[in-house]
Design a protein around this motif. Sequence first.
Motif, PDB file in Angstrom:
ATOM      1  N   GLN A  90       5.903   0.774  -3.888  1.00  0.00           N
ATOM      2  CA  GLN A  90       4.850   1.572  -3.259  1.00  0.00           C
ATOM      3  C   GLN A  90       4.626   2.824  -4.099  1.00  0.00           C
ATOM      4  OE1 GLN A  90       5.364   2.598   0.871  1.00  0.00           O
ATOM      5  NE2 GLN A  90       3.197   3.071   1.085  1.00  0.00           N
ATOM      6  N   GLN A  91       3.354   3.153  -4.317  1.00  0.00           N
ATOM      7  CA  GLN A  91       2.982   4.301  -5.128  1.00  0.00           C
ATOM      8  C   GLN A  91       2.790   5.536  -4.254  1.00  0.00           C
ATOM      9  OE1 GLN A  91       2.698   3.603  -8.761  1.00  0.00           O
ATOM     10  NE2 GLN A  91       3.891   2.053  -7.674  1.00  0.00           N
ATOM     11  N   ASN A  92       2.759   6.706  -4.871  1.00  0.00           N
ATOM     12  CA  ASN A  92       2.603   7.971  -4.141  1.00  0.00           C
ATOM     13  C   ASN A  92       1.316   8.038  -3.333  1.00  0.00           C
ATOM     14  OD1 ASN A  92       5.039   8.923  -5.104  1.00  0.00           O
ATOM     15  ND2 ASN A  92       4.117   9.951  -6.857  1.00  0.00           N
ATOM     16  N   ASP A  93       0.269   7.336  -3.790  1.00  0.00           N
ATOM     17  CA  ASP A  93      -1.015   7.360  -3.074  1.00  0.00           C
ATOM     18  C   ASP A  93      -1.085   6.334  -1.942  1.00  0.00           C
ATOM     19  OD1 ASP A  93      -1.301   4.960  -4.419  1.00  0.00           O
ATOM     20  OD2 ASP A  93      -3.142   5.529  -5.466  1.00  0.00           O
ATOM     21  N   GLY A  94       0.018   5.605  -1.704  1.00  0.00           N
ATOM     22  CA  GLY A  94       0.054   4.615  -0.631  1.00  0.00           C
ATOM     23  C   GLY A  94      -0.281   3.210  -1.085  1.00  0.00           C
ATOM     24  N   SER A  95      -0.759   3.052  -2.312  1.00  0.00           N
ATOM     25  CA  SER A  95      -1.046   1.719  -2.833  1.00  0.00           C
ATOM     26  C   SER A  95       0.261   1.045  -3.258  1.00  0.00           C
ATOM     27  CB  SER A  95      -2.020   1.804  -4.021  1.00  0.00           C
ATOM     28  OG  SER A  95      -1.413   2.457  -5.121  1.00  0.00           O
ATOM     29  N   TYR A  96       0.148  -0.220  -3.637  1.00  0.00           N
ATOM     30  CA  TYR A  96       1.314  -0.991  -4.067  1.00  0.00           C
ATOM     31  C   TYR A  96       1.095  -1.527  -5.467  1.00  0.00           C
ATOM     32  CZ  TYR A  96       3.086  -0.845   0.666  1.00  0.00           C
ATOM     33  OH  TYR A  96       3.559  -0.417   1.863  1.00  0.00           O
ATOM     34  N   LYS A  97       2.097  -1.337  -6.320  1.00  0.00           N
ATOM     35  CA  LYS A  97       2.089  -1.915  -7.668  1.00  0.00           C
ATOM     36  C   LYS A  97       3.018  -3.117  -7.636  1.00  0.00           C
ATOM     37  CE  LYS A  97       4.457  -0.472 -11.403  1.00  0.00           C
ATOM     38  NZ  LYS A  97       4.872   0.408 -12.481  1.00  0.00           N
ATOM     39  N   ASP A 116      -4.239  -2.122  -2.191  1.00  0.00           N
ATOM     40  CA  ASP A 116      -4.236  -1.110  -1.132  1.00  0.00           C
ATOM     41  C   ASP A 116      -3.099  -1.322  -0.141  1.00  0.00           C
ATOM     42  OD1 ASP A 116      -6.548   0.282  -1.958  1.00  0.00           O
ATOM     43  OD2 ASP A 116      -7.814  -1.247  -1.038  1.00  0.00           O
ATOM     44  N   ARG A 135      -7.700  -2.562  -5.629  1.00  0.00           N
ATOM     45  CA  ARG A 135      -7.957  -1.580  -4.573  1.00  0.00           C
ATOM     46  C   ARG A 135      -9.422  -1.603  -4.168  1.00  0.00           C
ATOM     47  NH1 ARG A 135      -5.008   3.323  -7.528  1.00  0.00           N
ATOM     48  NH2 ARG A 135      -6.065   2.240  -9.228  1.00  0.00           N
ATOM     49  N   ASP A 163      -6.662  -4.253 -10.962  1.00  0.00           N
ATOM     50  CA  ASP A 163      -6.791  -3.272  -9.887  1.00  0.00           C
ATOM     51  C   ASP A 163      -7.598  -3.894  -8.752  1.00  0.00           C
ATOM     52  OD1 ASP A 163      -7.189  -1.114  -8.214  1.00  0.00           O
ATOM     53  OD2 ASP A 163      -7.705   0.260  -9.827  1.00  0.00           O
TER      54      ASP A 163
END
Length: 68
Positions: A56-63, A35, A6, A4
């Motif tokens: 892209q994840q729902n919270d705006g981050s990237y997996k 992020d 972020r 992680d």
Amino acid sequence: MILDNRGLEPPQPMMRTLAALETLAEDEILTIINDRRPMFLYEQLEELGYLQRTEQQNDGSYKIEIFR
């Protein structure tokens, strides 16, 4: 392995990711959470022979899943 990244400022996410790749076994997947989209990392991964999937994840981050 999940990393992680972020909340970290560049270049820390890329440095942590590249260090983790050094310990990754051939059949393992490294999943990183960032992020922002790691544009400079993609070129490094290609040079090192890795493939990746970015989502892209729902919270705006990237997996990003990194594998051989």
